[in-house]
Design a protein around this motif. Structure first.
Motif, PDB file in Angstrom:
ATOM      1  N   ARG A   7       0.870  -1.182   0.000  1.00 11.75           N
ATOM      2  CA  ARG A   7       0.000   0.000   0.000  1.00 11.75           C
ATOM      3  C   ARG A   7       0.905   1.229   0.000  1.00 11.75           C
ATOM      4  NH1 ARG A   7      -1.859   3.038   4.573  1.00 11.75           N
ATOM      5  NH2 ARG A   7      -3.868   4.078   4.213  1.00 11.75           N
ATOM      6  N   ARG A  63      -4.570  -1.036  -7.913  1.00 11.21           N
ATOM      7  CA  ARG A  63      -5.947  -0.683  -7.549  1.00 11.21           C
ATOM      8  C   ARG A  63      -5.957   0.617  -6.760  1.00 11.21           C
ATOM      9  NH1 ARG A  63      -9.237  -5.079  -8.306  1.00 11.21           N
ATOM     10  NH2 ARG A  63      -8.266  -7.149  -8.250  1.00 11.21           N
ATOM     11  N   ASP A  64      -7.110   1.299  -6.829  1.00 16.78           N
ATOM     12  CA  ASP A  64      -7.344   2.425  -5.939  1.00 16.78           C
ATOM     13  C   ASP A  64      -7.853   1.880  -4.615  1.00 16.78           C
ATOM     14  OD1 ASP A  64      -7.829   5.519  -5.691  1.00 16.78           O
ATOM     15  OD2 ASP A  64      -9.645   4.565  -4.938  1.00 16.78           O
ATOM     16  N   GLU A  65      -7.223   2.278  -3.520  1.00 19.28           N
ATOM     17  CA  GLU A  65      -7.600   1.706  -2.225  1.00 19.28           C
ATOM     18  C   GLU A  65      -9.027   2.059  -1.840  1.00 19.28           C
ATOM     19  OE1 GLU A  65      -5.293   1.230   1.907  1.00 19.28           O
ATOM     20  OE2 GLU A  65      -5.991   3.269   1.566  1.00 19.28           O
ATOM     21  N   GLU A  66      -9.435   3.271  -2.109  1.00 16.57           N
ATOM     22  CA  GLU A  66     -10.756   3.722  -1.655  1.00 16.57           C
ATOM     23  C   GLU A  66     -11.894   3.044  -2.411  1.00 16.57           C
ATOM     24  OE1 GLU A  66     -13.310   7.888  -1.148  1.00 16.57           O
ATOM     25  OE2 GLU A  66     -11.163   7.943  -1.588  1.00 16.57           O
ATOM     26  N   THR A  67     -11.778   2.960  -3.736  1.00 17.12           N
ATOM     27  CA  THR A  67     -12.859   2.396  -4.546  1.00 17.12           C
ATOM     28  C   THR A  67     -12.682   0.908  -4.828  1.00 17.12           C
ATOM     29  OG1 THR A  67     -11.772   2.888  -6.658  1.00 17.12           O
ATOM     30  CG2 THR A  67     -13.125   4.634  -5.661  1.00 17.12           C
ATOM     31  N   GLY A  68     -11.425   0.420  -4.727  1.00 16.25           N
ATOM     32  CA  GLY A  68     -11.153  -0.972  -5.068  1.00 16.25           C
ATOM     33  C   GLY A  68     -11.073  -1.221  -6.560  1.00 16.25           C
ATOM     34  N   GLY A  70      -3.522   9.826  -4.238  1.00 14.72           N
ATOM     35  CA  GLY A  70      -4.363   8.921  -3.463  1.00 14.72           C
ATOM     36  C   GLY A  70      -3.582   7.711  -2.987  1.00 14.72           C
ATOM     37  N   TRP A  71      -4.195   6.976  -2.081  1.00 16.21           N
ATOM     38  CA  TRP A  71      -3.608   5.722  -1.603  1.00 16.21           C
ATOM     39  C   TRP A  71      -3.914   4.630  -2.613  1.00 16.21           C
ATOM     40  CZ3 TRP A  71      -0.189   5.065   2.154  1.00 16.21           C
ATOM     41  CH2 TRP A  71      -0.053   6.070   3.120  1.00 16.21           C
ATOM     42  N   LYS A  72      -2.886   3.898  -2.982  1.00 16.99           N
ATOM     43  CA  LYS A  72      -2.995   2.859  -3.991  1.00 16.99           C
ATOM     44  C   LYS A  72      -2.516   1.525  -3.431  1.00 16.99           C
ATOM     45  CE  LYS A  72      -4.257   5.938  -7.024  1.00 16.99           C
ATOM     46  NZ  LYS A  72      -5.608   5.976  -7.620  1.00 16.99           N
TER      47      LYS A  72
END
Length: 337
Positions: free
Chosen positions: A13, A102-107, A155-157
Motif C-alpha cells: 500500500r 488498484r485504488d484503495e478507496e474504490t477498489g 491517493g492511496w494505492k
C-alpha cells in the motif's frame, strides 16, 4: 526459483501523487529594440507521470516495501520568449509480471501488467497551463491572462501480485506439491512433513521436449474454509486466478479421494466461481504405495470428465506422462461453450 518466506511480498500500500502542471507565463516582449512588443509568455511544463513497467526478472514486490510515498516532480512554469517550461521527470516503477494496481478507496482496478517491458501511465501528470501568447486575438492583442497548471492525481494505492504460471498446483497440505515441484523443475522449495510447509508460492520451469518449457507454481496448501479466510485464505486463492490449468494433487493415502477433490473445488467456487471454467487435471500422488486393486478402486471414485493419472515423485512414476498431459492441455484450444 524459490520465493523465500522473508522475501516474498505480494501486496503493498503506497501513497502516490503525480506532478502538478507548471503555470503558463504572462509576459510581453521588452528589449532595446522593442518597447511595446506583443505577448510572448510560454506554456508551463507537464507534471511528471507515474508509470508502471513490467520486469520479468522480478518475482515479488519486496523492492517497493519501504516506498511509503511516491511523489512525482511538478512541471516548471513557462518562460518569456514563448519558452515552454521543463516537464517533470517521470517516475517509472518496475513491477513483476502479474501485478495489478488498484485504488484503495474504490477498489477499482486501474492497471494490469502482464508483459515484460510493458509500460503503462498509471497516474498522469497535470497538464501545463497555456501562456498568454495563446490568447492574443485581433481584438485583444495584449492579453493579461495565462493559465495555471492542472493538478496531478493523488491517493492511496494498492499494488497486488498474482503469480503468473501456466499450471497451479492445488491440494491440501502434505499432498506432495513441493516434492513434485522439486522433482520436475529446478526449484528448491522447503519440504517437511507438517502442514503449511509452503506459505508462499514457489515457481519453477518444467523443461519439456525440443527446448519447450512451461511454468508451474506450487501454491500454499488449501484447507476447508479457505474462501472465508481460514488458514492462508484469500492470500493463497488470489494466486490461482491466473493459472491456465489447475492440477489437483490428491495423495494416494487419502481417506476419501473424491471428497477431497470436491472440497477443493468448493473452496475455489466460493472464492471465485470463474475458476471453475479453468482446465482441471487430477494427479494421485504417492501412488508407489498402491497395487493394481487399489488403483482401480481409486479410479472409480474420480470424475470421469476430468483427465487423471497416478504419479510418484519418489520413484518418478508417471512424471513423463504428467508433463505430456499438461503440455497437451495447455496447447489445446478451449471450447468457448
Amino acid at each position: 526459483m524459490t520465493l523465500e518466506k522473508s522475501n516474498f511480498v505480494d501486496q503493498i500500500r503506497i501513497f502516490c501523487r503525480s506532478g502538478h502542471g507548471g503555470p503558463g507565463k504572462r509576459h510581453f516582449m521588452r528589449n532595446k529594440l522593442t518597447a511595446l512588443g506583443g505577448p510572448d509568455g510560454g506554456d508551463g511544463g507537464r507534471g511528471a507521470h507515474i508509470i508502471l513497467k513490467g520486469n520479468r526478472n522480478l518475482w515479488t514486490l519486496l523492492h517497493l516495501r519501504y516506498y511509503k510515498n511516491v511523489l512525482a516532480e511538478d512541471g516548471e512554469g513557462g518562460g518569456d520568449n514563448n519558452k515552454t517550461g521543463r516537464f517533470g521527470k517521470d517516475i517509472v516503477i518496475e513491477v513483476p509480471l502479474g501485478t495489478i494496481a488498484r485504488d484503495e478507496e474504490t477498489g477499482a482496478q486501474e492497471v494490469e501488467i502482464l508483459n515484460d517491458g510493458q509500460e503503462v501511465i498509471w497516474m498522469p501528470g497535470g497538464k501545463g497551463g497555456l501562456g498568454n501568447s495563446n490568447f492574443a486575438t485581433s481584438t485583444n492583442q495584449a492579453p493579461e491572462y495565462a493559465q495555471p497548471g492542472l493538478p496531478g492525481l493523488e491517493g492511496w494505492k494498492v499494488l497486488e501480485l498474482k503469480v503468473l504460471a501456466d499450471v497451479g498446483l492445488v491440494g491440501f497440505p502434505n499432498a506432495g506439491k513441493s516434492t513434485l515441484l522439486s522433482v520436475i523443475t529446478a526449484a528448491k522449495p522447503k519440504i517437511a512433513d507438517y502442514a503449511f510447509t509452503t506459505i508462499t508460492p514457489n515457481l519453477g520451469m518444467v523443461e519439456y521436449r525440443d527446448g519447450k518449457s512451461f511454468c508451474i507454481a506450487d501454491l500454499p496448501g488449501i484447507i476447508e474454509g479457505a474462501a472465508e479466510g481460514k488458514g492462508l485464505g484469500h492470500r493463497f486463492l488470489r494466486h490461482i486466478e491466473r493459472n491456465s490449468i489447475l492440477l489437483f494433487l490428491i495423495p494416494a493415502d487419502s481417506n476419501d479421494h473424491r471428497k477431497e477433490f470436491d472440497i477443493l473445488v468448493s473452496e475455489l467456487e466460493q472464492y471465485n466461481a470463474e475458476l471453475l471454467h479453468k482446465q482441471f487435471v487430477i494427479a494421485i500422488s504417492k501412488s508407489d504405495m498402491l497395487d493394481d486393486e487399489l488403483t482401480a478402486a481409486i479410479k472409480k471414485e474420480l470424475p470421469e470428465d476430468i483427465p487423471h493419472l497416478f504419479i510418484s515423485s519418489v520413484t518418478n512414476k508417471g512424471l513423463t506422462e504428467l508433463k505430456d498431459m499438461l503440455w497437451k492441455v495447455l496447447n489445446t484450444p478451449v471450447d468457448p461453450e
